[in-house]
Structure formats: structure tokens, C-alpha cells
Design a protein around this motif. Sequence first.
Motif, PDB file in Angstrom:
ATOM      1  N   LEU A 487      -5.741   5.954   5.390  1.00  0.00           N
ATOM      2  CA  LEU A 487      -6.502   4.773   4.998  1.00  0.00           C
ATOM      3  C   LEU A 487      -6.637   4.650   3.480  1.00  0.00           C
ATOM      4  CD1 LEU A 487      -9.268   4.744   7.771  1.00  0.00           C
ATOM      5  CD2 LEU A 487      -7.183   3.354   7.629  1.00  0.00           C
ATOM      6  N   LEU A 488      -6.629   5.774   2.779  1.00  0.00           N
ATOM      7  CA  LEU A 488      -6.593   5.730   1.310  1.00  0.00           C
ATOM      8  C   LEU A 488      -5.255   5.169   0.829  1.00  0.00           C
ATOM      9  CD1 LEU A 488      -8.325   9.082   0.287  1.00  0.00           C
ATOM     10  CD2 LEU A 488      -9.084   6.765  -0.323  1.00  0.00           C
ATOM     11  N   LEU A 489      -4.186   5.577   1.491  1.00  0.00           N
ATOM     12  CA  LEU A 489      -2.872   5.026   1.136  1.00  0.00           C
ATOM     13  C   LEU A 489      -2.831   3.527   1.421  1.00  0.00           C
ATOM     14  CD1 LEU A 489      -0.519   7.869   2.442  1.00  0.00           C
ATOM     15  CD2 LEU A 489      -0.984   7.259   0.060  1.00  0.00           C
ATOM     16  N   TYR A 490      -3.490   3.119   2.506  1.00  0.00           N
ATOM     17  CA  TYR A 490      -3.582   1.685   2.795  1.00  0.00           C
ATOM     18  C   TYR A 490      -4.293   0.970   1.643  1.00  0.00           C
ATOM     19  CZ  TYR A 490      -5.061  -2.694   4.946  1.00  0.00           C
ATOM     20  OH  TYR A 490      -5.291  -4.023   5.200  1.00  0.00           O
ATOM     21  N   ALA A 491      -5.390   1.563   1.176  1.00  0.00           N
ATOM     22  CA  ALA A 491      -6.134   0.968   0.060  1.00  0.00           C
ATOM     23  C   ALA A 491      -5.296   0.920  -1.212  1.00  0.00           C
ATOM     24  CB  ALA A 491      -7.417   1.757  -0.195  1.00  0.00           C
ATOM     25  N   ALA A 492      -4.348   1.877  -1.327  1.00  0.00           N
ATOM     26  CA  ALA A 492      -3.493   1.923  -2.523  1.00  0.00           C
ATOM     27  C   ALA A 492      -2.305   0.971  -2.440  1.00  0.00           C
ATOM     28  CB  ALA A 492      -2.997   3.353  -2.738  1.00  0.00           C
ATOM     29  N   GLY A 493      -2.147   0.316  -1.281  1.00  0.00           N
ATOM     30  CA  GLY A 493      -1.088  -0.682  -1.175  1.00  0.00           C
ATOM     31  C   GLY A 493      -0.033  -0.417  -0.122  1.00  0.00           C
ATOM     32  N   VAL A 494      -0.104   0.746   0.578  1.00  0.00           N
ATOM     33  CA  VAL A 494       0.853   1.019   1.655  1.00  0.00           C
ATOM     34  C   VAL A 494       0.263   0.421   2.931  1.00  0.00           C
ATOM     35  CG1 VAL A 494       2.162   2.774   2.898  1.00  0.00           C
ATOM     36  CG2 VAL A 494       1.490   3.159   0.510  1.00  0.00           C
TER      37      VAL A 494
END
Length: 590
Positions: A487-494
Motif C-alpha cells: 500500500l505504500l508502493l501504491y501511495a508512491a505511484g505503483v
Amino acid sequence: MSYESLPIGALALAPPLLAIVLAMYTRQVLVSLFAGIWIGALMVADWNPVAATALSMDWIVEVVRSPFNTRFLLLIMFMGAGAAFIYKSGGIIALQNWIGHRVNTARDSHILTWLIGVFIFFDSYTSTIVTGNATRELSEENDSSREMHAYVLDSTTSPVTTFGPVSNWIGYQVSMIIVGFEAARFTADEVGITAFGLFLQSIPWNIYCFMAFFMVGFISITQRFYGPMLDAEWRSRKEKKTLREDATPLSDITTDVGEPSEKNPTLFNFFVPILTLLIVGLVSMWWLGGGYEPGVDIATAFQETDVALGLLYGAFAFMAAGMIGALGFGTMGLDEAGDVVINGFKTMMIAAAIIVLAWGIGHAAERVGTAEFIVDAMVGSGIPGSLLPLIIFAAAMFIAFTTGTSWGTMAIVTPLAIPLGYELVGLSVLPVLMGALFGGAIWGDHVSPISDTTVMSSIFSGSDHIDHVNTQIPFAMTAAGVTAIALLLYAAGVTSAAVLLPLSFVLTATAVVVLNKLDARRKNLPEVMPTARAIDDGDVDVDAIERDDVRAETANADGAYDHFEVIPVTAVIVVLGYLTLLFGFAMLAT
């Protein structure tokens, strides 16, 4: 004074947190739960201890009188009686005679339990009961710890029923999404997607449930444990103690019901009651949801059904089929059958008491505003939209942990998450939010000692309840940690589930192996847990292990397994088939 006017702030956390801390520290679950209820009542009663005691009793009566809860209490009593008939009539003996020659190790019993749990995906309670009864004796005979059996049950059944593809959980989750639509004040036509379609899109984003389910299979097949489970499995394999010293199992069917009958043991007395439970339960839920009416599809029927009543009908049929089979094959007389019913009820008494008090804690938390305090603190203003899935995941985790109910958490958070996500980001974030929310709610179930599904897993594995919670927490935390990274990667744009979900599987497998190696080295125990037979036959150098010398080149500590045996290969094929079906199901939304 009404609870809404109480300026208690963070004290709203006191009832559930006190119950959880006391349960962990004292291992006295009933006392701890009542203490939590009483503290909540004390706040509502304006700190009057006499009034608080009376109010606590009122709350307990109130939750028991709820139609759903009353039916559920009868349901578990009938389930206890049905399970007692399967055991007492020799059904378990017949199963062992039939399949026991293939289940020769604790590893086999773990994989078999995981595999059976995949097949029963329509209700977590039923899956726990059926799977637990089917594999408990085989697990015991092969020197697997009861803690591991409880973990496999708990971390298989809830994730599987969350996904379906047909389950009462799906019906409930879709109904919560509908409530969220109403809270956001838009309709399915306005946003171009139905509540069911949004649920389907959320499936790939329920990363926690995928990781929890995957970890059960990966750990079972590789036999790589860590945390308290590593100690529990070593104790069970080496000392043949499937329970810890001084442990108190929630239900011990051998003690409560007596030894099984060896008169004409037959698979009929195992399979027919279980099939009756499944068929009557499913048909009843379908019928009660109006599935027989023209134009009502299966998904709608399960969404509209009375879950507790449908399962109650199934549980009664389960008990009746067990009695008929026992009498019909002459394994017992009518008087003994009557005793089995009563003794089966007795196996559920402690569990029923815990469940009633757990409901009471949930009611106390509702009255003092626990969930509202948590949501206000964690999902306030000024949140970046990209971080919202992670925050919703954390909020759902904490609410489910403190209240002990995943369904209650979904009911609390969904009407807040959908409007917030739609306003901050738009429609695109809603599937991610729902997947994160549903996964966080299940995590709370897995780690909370006041969760009903966790209690049920302890019951049907015969495990000490707190031991089950303690040994499951490190595994649940691993899956949650990987979910947080995703979910952090989602927040970073993935923002592609097709990238994040496979990556999460790789991270989870890596984390299990690394944590296993570190913990085994720290405790000087085998990385790959050997079988009890290998230890008994001297294939494992126990002396070297006890000398803290297992890392010497001459020491032989780790177990060795053939990964191409029938049971693991069958399990992998079935699970891959299930996941293919599941993702095909999810594609219906596109």
C-alpha cells in the motif's frame, strides 16, 4: 447520562484494551472479558460501581436476546452435538482407516487441513467446524501441535470465505458497500458500477487475505516456522506434547464425550453428517434469501439471506444426521445417543461463555464510542488521497483488534471510507479502499483473543485459546507488514494490482524464509522442522541441538521432505485451480 455526552476521549479504548491485555497476561479469558465490559459500563454509569455492575448484566442479556446471536448460540450447541456424534460413533476412526496411511507426518496433516479448508468457502464457521473435525485426530496422531492446527484453520477459513466465490461473507460485504454508496449519496447508475461489481474489483486488492492464505500453505509445505510456533512444533515433535504444560483447551471432545465406539466404524458416519450440514446450510441460506423466486440470482439470494437461521437449520440437520447414522449402524443405543447430545452441548459451554462476553465487549465498545474515537483520530482531515488505503487498512486493523469483530469493523468503516475516498480521490480508489478495509478487518480477527472466529478455531483444534493467539500473531504481522509495503508502493505511484500482488507473494515467501532462519539460529533449533519419526529414529542429531551445536558441519538437524508427494502436489494443483476460478470471478467486473 447518555454515553454520547461523556467527554471520555481516549478512555473509549479502555474496555477492549483492558480485556485484551488482561487476557494475554492472566490467560483468564472469561474474567478479562467481563472486566472490560464492566469498565465500559462504569463509564456509562457515571463511575457508579453498583450501577455499572447492573448495567453490565443488562448488556449481556441484551446481546444474548439479539435474534442473530440467539440463533448463533443454538447453532454452536447443535454443531457441538453433531461433532460429538461423528467422534463417538467411530466416524473419525473410519476416516483414519481410509486416509490415515497417506497422512504420515505433521506436514501432511497441515497440508490436508489447508486443502479441505479451500473446498468449504461459503461460511467461515462451518469451514472451521468441518475442517477441524476432519483433521484434528490425524494432526494429533502425527505429533503436530494444536497451536499449528488452530493457525491453519483460522488463517485459511476467513480469507477463503471472504473471497467466495459464493459465501455469506460476500453477501455481507456487498451490503456494506451499498451502505457506503448511500453514505456518499450516489447511486450505482451515477458512478457506473454496482456494489457487487465494486466488490469484485476489490478482490485483487485484498492483499492481506491473499498473503495470510498463502502463508499457511507455504509454511505447511516447507515446514519453516518462527516465533512461538517454532517452539510449539519442536515441543510437539520431540516431546510428543501437542499441548503446552498447563494449557487449557477450550474443548476436549475426548474428555467431554468419552472414547469413540469401535462397533462398525463407517465413513457414512463421517461424511453424511458433514454433507448434510453443507447441503442443508447452503440450500437454507439460498431459500431464505429468496433464491427460489424468479429473477433472484445466487449472489442476490446470499446477500439477502438470514445467515444465522440458515446455518442453524444446517447445524440441526448435522446433529440429526449424526444421530441417525449412529443409531442406524448400531454403534450406540437411544439412551447413549441422548447422552451424546448433552455431552456435545457441554463441549461448547466454555466457548459459548466466551462468545457471549465477546459480544458484550463489542456492545460496551459501541456504547462508549471506541470505533468513533479511532476513526476520528486516524481518518481525520488533511489526509493525502494516495495514503488513504494504508490509513483505512490501519484503522480497520485496530478497530477489529479492539472489538473482536471483522463484520462489525466493516459495518463501522465502510460508510466512512467510501465517501471519503470518493471525495478525496474519486471512483478509482474505491476498489483499493475496500480490499484494504476487508483485509484489515480479517487481520483484527486473527490477532484478537476476543474474536469469535479465533475462538472457534481454538475450539475445533482443541488448542489453548491464548496459545493459539500468541502463535498466530507473528504470522499475521508478517502478512500485514507485506500488505503495508504494497500500500505504500501504491501511495508512491505503483497503482497496478497486477504488479503489487505478485510482488507481495515474493516478499511474503522471502520474509518467511528469512524470519525462520533468524529465529531458528537464535533458538538453536532446526530451520526445517523434522518429523517426529525422524527424531525417534535418530535421523536428527538431537544431542547436537541440545549442545547448541546444530551449526556444526557434522550435525544433522533439519528435516527433509519430498515436495512431489501426493498430498502437497494435490494441494498445490487444487489451490492454483481455486485461484484461477477466483480471478476469473473477479474479472466479471471488467
